[in-house]
Enzyme design. Structure first.
Site, short mmCIF file in Angstrom:
data_model
loop_
_atom_site.label_atom_id
_atom_site.label_comp_id
_atom_site.label_asym_id
_atom_site.label_seq_id
_atom_site.Cartn_x
_atom_site.Cartn_y
_atom_site.Cartn_z
N CYS A 86 0.75 -1.25 0.10
CA CYS A 86 0.13 -0.15 -0.04
C CYS A 86 0.76 1.09 -0.10
O CYS A 86 1.92 1.41 0.67
CB CYS A 86 -0.96 0.05 1.19
SG CYS A 86 -1.92 1.53 1.45
N CYS A 89 -0.18 3.40 3.58
CA CYS A 89 0.07 2.79 5.06
C CYS A 89 1.48 1.80 5.10
O CYS A 89 1.67 1.11 6.03
CB CYS A 89 -0.89 1.98 5.80
SG CYS A 89 -1.46 0.46 5.01
N ASP A 322 18.79 24.62 55.01
CA ASP A 322 20.15 24.72 54.78
C ASP A 322 20.84 23.53 55.05
O ASP A 322 20.38 22.65 56.03
CB ASP A 322 20.80 26.01 55.41
CG ASP A 322 20.40 27.14 54.78
OD1 ASP A 322 19.75 27.36 53.75
OD2 ASP A 322 20.44 28.28 55.50
#
Length: 532
Positions: A86, A89, A322
């Protein structure tokens, strides 16, 4: 007796079976699309793609392709050619209806190691499928009064593929198909033979106001959506300058690569950090690692093997302390996102085991309430970053001798508004700005004439160290200005993060902890203050 001749209408009427077939053909392939059927068949489209360009959305027609093919042949007046590939596709759709493809995909899924409860199917087409789609549409529209719309009038390849293949997998895979399932089987279709057809896209300009797209190669830095958008802006005449209509025949079939992805999953909990030499995340400066570990690594390295996350992990927390600050009290909420995990589901018992394993592996960090959460729950951490409150405990030094009465001005704090200019210590990574913050309340206890314990409840994002020492006047007011002395923090703990997340389900007892007290401080007094 003389018989009456049959009327001409009766004589010309087709047999009942033929009339029924003609009616079925008309329903499947409407009269206004039969030119499309003939042109697609002549161009080399398979029966599936011919149905697509005829606008057929009848799922049974694609499953009973033999009957549909016969209808196409009746419209065309000749048999379709067998054995050709095809042009639209590349042979993908005919094989989607083949059980062998479904079985092949299922075997790969089972070998992938993923655990899942449902699945969805995604299909990525070769970019040349887009080019050939428009090539066929322009071919059909040539000389046609009512033009086909390439988006609304033609059924997409991926939609048909899911009708054909998506329905065949559940019977073999053992779990249901759901379009929005968290586990996805990805079918990636490619076709090397037609890659060269994309070269013209690198020369095409979106419009006079948009810059030219720059591709290093026809297949690089683009997508189906981008290619579609670019081609849709071309006129048929512009398109035909670069592409043949109809598309050329092909000699090779598609190639298929199957891959798998699972949506991220999230594990959440609260962590306690007892080591004031431990960063929250790996500390790297100028590509040089500082420190041998981090909170993230001590937790996530233990949990991660249970998820087998192909895409790694991301650690997030409700703020960060911290490196020299401990996280005590009720702990800090955290979330670990595991990206594309092979194992996404864990029982409460498994989470209990993971939590125990983390806590047994180190005393620098502990974890509580470890559990699974949703992506929506994850947003709670982000949404609460600026709204939540935090509690702190600090050991503070003052340059002048203090009495208990001197500290009353601190105890009187109630929703004190302060202005904090970006601290000097973070100015290299944060925008220079003056940020308003609120000290909601404070308490303190004098240890001796120069040291006291300070307890604060503040708005999220407040720089506590700078509130104490003033940062050379960049935070106003501050503890130093309130006491008319130089002030500084010797040690700092976060004792509470006011965010109800995640739900408390599995607490962890706090490990013993205390400040390191300078010799000038009465240890007995300080321990009493710490315990209250």
């Amino acid at each position: 007796m003389e018989t009456t001749p049959a009327s001409s209408a009766t004589a010309d009427a087709p047999p009942p079976a033929a009339a029924e077939t003609a009616s079925a053909d008309a329903s499947l392939l409407p009269e206004d699309r039969r030119d499309a059927v003939r042109k697609c068949a002549a161009a080399g489209c398979c029966a599936y793609c011919t149905l697509r360009f005829a606008g057929c959305r009848s799922i049974p027609a694609y499953h009973d392709i033999a009957s549909s093919r016969a209808a196409i042949e009746r419209v065309c007046g000749h048999a379709l050619v067998d054995g050709s590939i095809c042009v639209a596709c590349f042979g993908f759709l005919p094989e989607c209806g083949n059980e062998a493809l479904a079985l092949s995909v299922v075997e790969q899924v089972k070998a992938s190691g993923y655990a899942f409860r449902e699945y969805s199917l995604t299909i990525t087409l070769a970019l040349s499928c887009v080019v050939r789609h428009y090539s066929l549409v322009h071919h059909i529209n040539e000389g046609r009064e009512t033009k086909l719309d390439p988006v609304t009038d033609v059924v997409d390849i991926k939609e048909v593929a899911k009708w054909l293949g998506g329905a065949g997998i559940p019977a073999h895979i053992g779990v249901p198909f759901r379009p929005m399932a968290s586990f996805r089987v990805n079918l990636n279709v490619s076709h090397v033979e037609t890659d060269a057809e994309l070269a013209f896209l690198s020369q095409f300009k979106y419009s006079q106001s948009q810059r030219k797209s720059k591709f290093h190669s026809p297949m690089q830095n683009t997508s189906i959506t981008t290619a579609t958008n670019m081609i849709s802006l071309m006129t048929p005449e512009q398109f035909r300058k670069h592409c043949s209509c109809p598309p050329a025949q092909v000699t090779t079939k598609y190639a298929l690569v199957t891959s798998f992805t699972h949506d991220s999953v999230f594990a959440a909990g609260r962590y306690f950090k007892y080591d004031n030499k431990l960063s929250q995340t790996p500390w790297i400066i100028d590509n040089v690692r500082r420190g041998e570990s981090s909170v993230e690594e001590l937790i996530a390295d233990v949990i991660a093997p249970s998820y087998e996350a192909v895409g790694g992990r991301k650690f997030s927390a409700s703020g960060r302390e911290d490196i020299d600050v401990r996280m005590l009290g009720n702990g800090r909420p955290f979330v670990i996102e595991f990206i594309n995990p092979r194992r996404a589901y864990h029982s409460d018992e498994e989470f209990a085991e993971m939590q125990a394993k983390v806590n047994a592996s180190t005393q620098r960090v502990q974890v509580a309430h470890l559990q699974s959460i949703t992506s929506e729950q994850f947003n709670i951490i982000k949404d609460g970053e600026q709204d939540k409150r935090k509690d702190y405990r600090a050991l503070v030094w003052a340059s002048r001798e203090l009495t208990d009465a001197d500290l009353q001005c601190i105890r009187d704090i109630k929703d004190l508004k302060i202005a904090q200019k970006t601290p000097l210590r973070v100015l290299h990574r944060r925008t220079l700005a003056t940020r308003p913050k609120v000290i909601h309340n404070a308490d303190c206890e004098l240890l001796n004439t120069h040291f006291f314990v300070l307890r604060l409840t503040t708005q999220a994002g407040t720089y506590i160290k700078e509130f104490c020492h003033g940062d050379f006047g960049r935070t106003q007011p501050n503890i130093g200005t309130m006491l008319h002395a130089d002030a500084d923090i010797l040690q700092l703990d976060v004792t509470a993060v006011d965010l109800a997340f995640p739900p408390p389900i599995r607490p962890t007892p706090l490990l013993p902890h205390s400040f390191t007290i300078p010799d000038t401080v009465n240890v007995e007094d300080f321990n009493r203050a710490s315990d209250e």
